[in-house]
Design an enzyme around this catalytic site. Structure first.
Site, PDB file in Angstrom:
ATOM      1  N   HIS A 106       0.723  -8.366 -17.797  1.00 22.83           N
ATOM      2  CA  HIS A 106       1.991  -7.888 -16.925  1.00 22.83           C
ATOM      3  C   HIS A 106       2.998  -8.933 -16.669  1.00 22.83           C
ATOM      4  CE1 HIS A 106       3.102  -5.602 -13.126  1.00 22.83           C
ATOM      5  NE2 HIS A 106       3.587  -6.757 -12.957  1.00 22.83           N
ATOM      6  N   GLU A 107       2.486 -10.205 -16.379  1.00 20.67           N
ATOM      7  CA  GLU A 107       3.675 -11.261 -16.117  1.00 20.67           C
ATOM      8  C   GLU A 107       4.504 -11.568 -17.552  1.00 20.67           C
ATOM      9  OE1 GLU A 107       4.329 -11.681 -13.282  1.00 20.67           O
ATOM     10  OE2 GLU A 107       2.604 -10.661 -12.474  1.00 20.67           O
ATOM     11  N   GLU A 138       8.473  -3.087 -12.526  1.00 20.87           N
ATOM     12  CA  GLU A 138       7.057  -3.074 -12.156  1.00 20.87           C
ATOM     13  C   GLU A 138       6.325  -1.931 -12.883  1.00 20.87           C
ATOM     14  OE1 GLU A 138       6.053  -5.512 -11.437  1.00 20.87           O
ATOM     15  OE2 GLU A 138       7.705  -6.573 -10.106  1.00 20.87           O
ATOM     16  N   GLY A 141      -0.260 -11.746  -6.334  1.00 26.78           N
ATOM     17  CA  GLY A 141      -1.054 -11.862  -7.306  1.00 26.78           C
ATOM     18  C   GLY A 141      -0.646 -13.043  -8.332  1.00 26.78           C
ATOM     19  N   ALA A 142       0.494 -12.869  -8.939  1.00 26.64           N
ATOM     20  CA  ALA A 142       1.286 -13.503  -9.616  1.00 26.64           C
ATOM     21  C   ALA A 142       2.687 -13.321  -9.936  1.00 26.64           C
ATOM     22  CB  ALA A 142       0.811 -13.435 -11.091  1.00 26.64           C
ATOM     23  N   MET A 143       3.430 -14.149 -10.232  1.00 26.36           N
ATOM     24  CA  MET A 143       4.966 -14.124 -10.318  1.00 26.36           C
ATOM     25  C   MET A 143       5.462 -14.801 -11.677  1.00 26.36           C
ATOM     26  SD  MET A 143       7.725 -13.428  -8.862  1.00 26.36           S
ATOM     27  CE  MET A 143       9.357 -13.610  -9.548  1.00 26.36           C
ATOM     28  N   ASN A 192       8.218 -16.077 -12.813  1.00 28.28           N
ATOM     29  CA  ASN A 192       9.133 -17.086 -13.131  1.00 28.28           C
ATOM     30  C   ASN A 192       9.314 -17.195 -14.609  1.00 28.28           C
ATOM     31  OD1 ASN A 192       9.142 -17.400 -10.067  1.00 28.28           O
ATOM     32  ND2 ASN A 192       7.013 -18.415 -10.747  1.00 28.28           N
TER      33      ASN A 192
HETATM   34 ZN   LIG Z   1       5.375  -7.250 -11.824  1.00 28.23          ZN
END
Ligand SMILES: [Zn+2]
Length: 841
Positions: A293-294, A316, A257-259, A261
């Site tokens: 979240h990110e 997470e 979904g997303a990262m 970084n």
């Molecule tokens: Zn995460």
């Protein structure tokens, strides 16, 4: 299980100076990396390097020998290598491929021209595919990165650009030095991008980027959420955002979904972009929660990082909880804790009830195991529920206080879960370790049976299962959170009897913040149902009672036919999240009527009857200034009405489809309209819809089309859709699982899709074998199959594949899941059909 040596014990890097030249068209890259660090062994040192060609290695200016070994190790040897500080310089080259990890291309069309970005994805251990390094989270170092690329493009890294020049038609970009960080959080994106920018109250620059195929209007929503979320976390954690800027980039091809970084978060387009004209409220909510979240990881995960992957669950679970805390603060009108109960709670409770499920906390030896051993419903959803339970148990101010000193004491370094627990024990004075340990290390969860005899209330706990199981005898310390002050705070034994003098209604797990189900026996249940009818229970209580009942029915603790009566008690419901659960409860009944047209008709009619009052109130057109809840609810109500085959509703859907382009349709109703025309229309509609799917840049519209078009009942078109899954001209590999799940969950296409996945298993291996979505296919198939014949076919096909580590658990659980469903249909089906027949009388 595979174990690997930790290379940080061989060499501890302090800084990397990395120069990389990207040859996009040739699909190669080459570079030089200078690594300063401490060697801890004499004569040799080891780095990670995978699929790279190493051209030369020097240390302290001397030519060194090198060889490649197992586990992606590059062994550098020289007799002068001592236990001391050294400078290693390596030149190397590698290739760019389509696997969506390491360094990879993303494809898009803009004004009829095919274009590409280059992006990176290093979590968990793909940095080694791009440059030699110690590819372990504990090996924190600083990074000075210089990229040489094509000219006239945007080049993004973790830090702001320090210096940019054009030399020989090449763009050379160097970035400011990063703080100490883990290599898996390093990233860059290069290519044609446009952006929208803002600054937080403390001066952090925030940017949202997308390809020129995306409209400028689609960037603003995420930008606003990102800036406000950074400000919220700075206050909630009482710790400043650690970097000068925060970039958010939408990539056309992205495996997850997303990262997170550090400073350069990458997303799927659907997880970041939201054009106000074409985006539904739930898609905006999705964007908001992913951004939150990110961003939570920028502190929890990036500033303070787990020592090893065995604590990834904590990373997470925490970020998953923070999504709700942050967005609840930004958008109180969204009732995020009701959302938490309809999404995270349900995902966790369904999965965690299957015998053989993993616990939240699980050992990881090799990072290869991460993708294979981490079940999202457990690590993210159950983990978030347990973190929520902990937050409620210690209280929010102690929770914030503990986090503040956690960030202060461990900034720029690494921790284990106990470091967090000890900060929370200190701030709260409560025994956090003993509460959390049982919940984190035991798989599953308890059901609390509640019965009352006169003034004696008896509480009993046992592990709750859906499907075949071997009872465990496990016990949990259950925070009861009862509505009645005479009940204890915790139930730690298997049973307890309490004298109760109060006469108010008796409820447990008020606030849905602990991870258990409550099974109320009569007359307590009758009193709760009376309160549902009277509207005196809170929306969360109403929602929880109904969704827990659907689970109790699945587990055989309750009769599925009793759900019919329970649903009837909700006829006057007006709250959107509760209606979502009513729709879900009706969905639970569908499996009992699939082979009985009369019973199916009765269930369809029941669905329409339940929704009538709200259908009349809401209609098809949104009213000026109506609440977002009503806009979302309209879709749920119309969905139930369309299921009832209401002719007026079907005609309305067809009319709206004919009168509008897909972009013009109300985004809340778009999937329903597309499903209806696909279901009742001929094959030409499928072709029209697929053409829009191929050409639109709107990923939400694509998703709506995928969902809707799979409702077709035209056999040739079903076959055509199933075959499109493999056709990358139509379906991007990142979206294949979505098409698969829509097709296998639809009755008319289920058998064919099930046969197709078995016939095309080699394609699944070739396309997803190295990726974490590999196990999606047996898991999603198990979520849809319903007959004894399909169960046998599932066993015949997957049992021989159980020795593939990535699939072992998911296959075992898949068999249990289908077995449970087949037995449930057999056991409860006759009574459900009889109950539905009585509705007509
Ligand atoms: Zn995460």
């Amino acid at each position: 299980m595979q174990t690997v040596s930790r290379l940080i014990h061989s060499f501890a890097p302090e800084s990397y100076d990395l120069s990389l030249t990207l040859e996009r068209v040739k699909r190669t890259f080459h570079g030089i990396v200078t690594i300063k660090g401490q060697s801890k062994t004499a004569g040799e040192l080891r780095l990670h390097s995978k699929d790279l060609t190493i051209e030369s290695v020097t240390f302290d200016g001397k030519q060194a020998d090198f060889t490649h070994a197992d586990n992606d190790e590059l062994i550098i040897t020289h007799s002068d290598l001592t236990v001391a500080a050294h400078i290693i310089v390596i030149s190397f080259s590698g290739s760019i491929n389509d696997e969506m990890h390491g360094l990879y291309p993303c494809y898009f069309d803009h004004a009829g021209i095919k274009k590409e970005l280059l992006a990176t994805q290093f979590e968990s251990h793909h940095a080694r595919e791009v440059f030699p390094c110690i590819d372990e989270p504990e090996a924190k170092a600083t990074f000075d990165v210089t990229l040489t690329t094509e000219e006239n493009i945007t080049v993004l890294g973790n830090m702001p650009v320090k210096h940019q020049t054009t030399e020989n038609e090449r763009l050379v970009t160097s970035f400011e030095t990063t703080p100490l960080m883990s290599v898996y959080l390093l990233a860059w994106v290069t290519g044609e991008l446009h952006r929208k920018t803002t600054t937080t109250d403390k001066g952090v620059e925030v940017n949202v980027y997308a390809t020129p195929a995306q409209s400028p209007e689609s960037l603003g929503y995420a930008l606003d959420v990102a800036a406000r979320t950074i400000e919220f976390y700075e206050q909630y954690f009482d710790t400043e955002y650690p970097l000068p800027k925060s970039d958010h980039v939408a990539l056309p091809d992205f495996s997850s979904g997303a990262m997170e970084n550090w400073g350069l978060i990458t997303y799927r387009e659907i997880a970041l972009l939201a054009d106000p004209k074409t985006t539904s409220i739930s898609s905006k909510q999705y964007v908001a929660t992913v951004v939150a979240h990110e961003l939570a990881h920028q502190w929890f995960g990036n500033l303070v990082t787990m020592k090893w992957w065995n604590n990834l669950w904590l990373n997470e679970s925490f970020a998953n909880l923070m999504e709700y805390i942050a967005i609840d603060a930004l958008h109180p009108e969204w009732n995020m804790w009701l959302e938490f109960s309809t999404s995270e709670s349900i995902a966790a409770l369904r999965r965690d009830a299957i015998d053989g499920v993993q616990p939240v906390q699980l050992d990881v030896n090799h990072p290869d195991e991460i993708s294979t051993l981490f079940d999202g419903a457990i690590v993210y959803a159950k983990g978030a529920r347990l973190m929520r339970m902990l937050q409620q148990y210690v209280g929010d101010s102690a929770f914030q206080e503990g986090l503040k000193s956690y960030f202060k004491n461990h900034a720029y370094s690494n921790t284990e879960a106990d470091d967090l627990w000890s900060e929370l024990e200190k701030s709260s004075g409560k025994p956090v370790v003993s509460l959390m340990n049982t919940w984190l290390t035991q798989p599953g969860y308890p059901v609390l049976h509640v019965s009352q005899d006169g003034d004696q209330v008896t509480l009993t706990q046992e592990q709750f299962y859906i499907g075949p199981n071997t009872p465990s005898g496990a016990l949990w310390p259950i925070p009861l959170n009862s509505s009645c002050s005479e009940m204890p705070e915790l139930l730690e034994t298997s049973t307890a009897t309490i004298t109760r003098h109060h006469t108010t209604s008796l409820r447990f797990n008020v606030g849905d913040s602990a991870h258990f189900l409550t099974h109320y026996s009569q007359p307590i249940l009758a009193q709760l149902i009376a309160e549902v009818k009277a509207g005196t229970l809170s929306p969360l209580d109403r929602l929880q009672l109904l969704h827990e009942s659907t689970l109790l029915a699945r587990g055989g603790v309750m009769q599925s036919s009793d759900l019919v009566d329970l649903i009837e008690a909700y006829a006057n419901e007006t709250e959107e999240p509760v209606w979502v659960i009513i729709g879900m409860a009706i969905g639970e009944l569908k499996k009992f009527v699939e082979d009985d047209p009369t019973a199916e008709k009765q269930l369809r009619t029941f669905s329409g009857t339940i929704a009538t009052a709200e259908y009349e109130r809401l209609g098809w057109t949104s009213k000026a200034n109506e609440s977002e809840d009503d806009s979302k609810l309209r879709a749920t109500i119309i969905g139930l009405t369309l299921y009832s085959e209401n002719e007026d509703a079907i005609a309305q859907a067809k009319h709206l489809y004919e009168e509008n382009s897909l972009e013009e349709l109300d985004p809340e109703l778009r999937t329903l309209i597309i499903s209806t025309v696909a279901r009742y229309g001929d094959g030409s509609i499928v072709d029209t819809l697929l053409n829009v799917y191929k050409t639109t840049a709107l990923s939400e519209l694509q998703n709506d089309i995928a969902y809707g078009v799979t409702s077709t009942r035209v056999p040739e078109k079903i076959t055509q859709l199933i075959e499109s899954i493999k056709n990358t001209d139509i379906v991007r590999p990142q979206d294949a699982f979505r098409w698969f799940v829509y097709l296998i969950r639809t009755r008319d296409s289920r058998t064919k899709t099930w046969a197709w996945i078995r016939d095309n298993w080699q394609w699944v291996i070739d396309t997803f074998g190295g990726d974490k979505s590999y196990d999606d296919y047996p898991r999603l198939a198990a979520s849809a199959l319903v007959t004894a014949k399909q169960l046998q076919e599932y066993k015949d096909f997957f049992e021989p594949k159980k020795d593939i580590v990535a699939l072992t658990r998911v296959i075992t659980m898949g068999i249990s899941e289908i077995e449970g469903r087949v037995a449930l249909i057999e056991r409860d089906g006759p009574a459900v059909r009889e109950r539905l027949a009585q509705l007509e009388k």
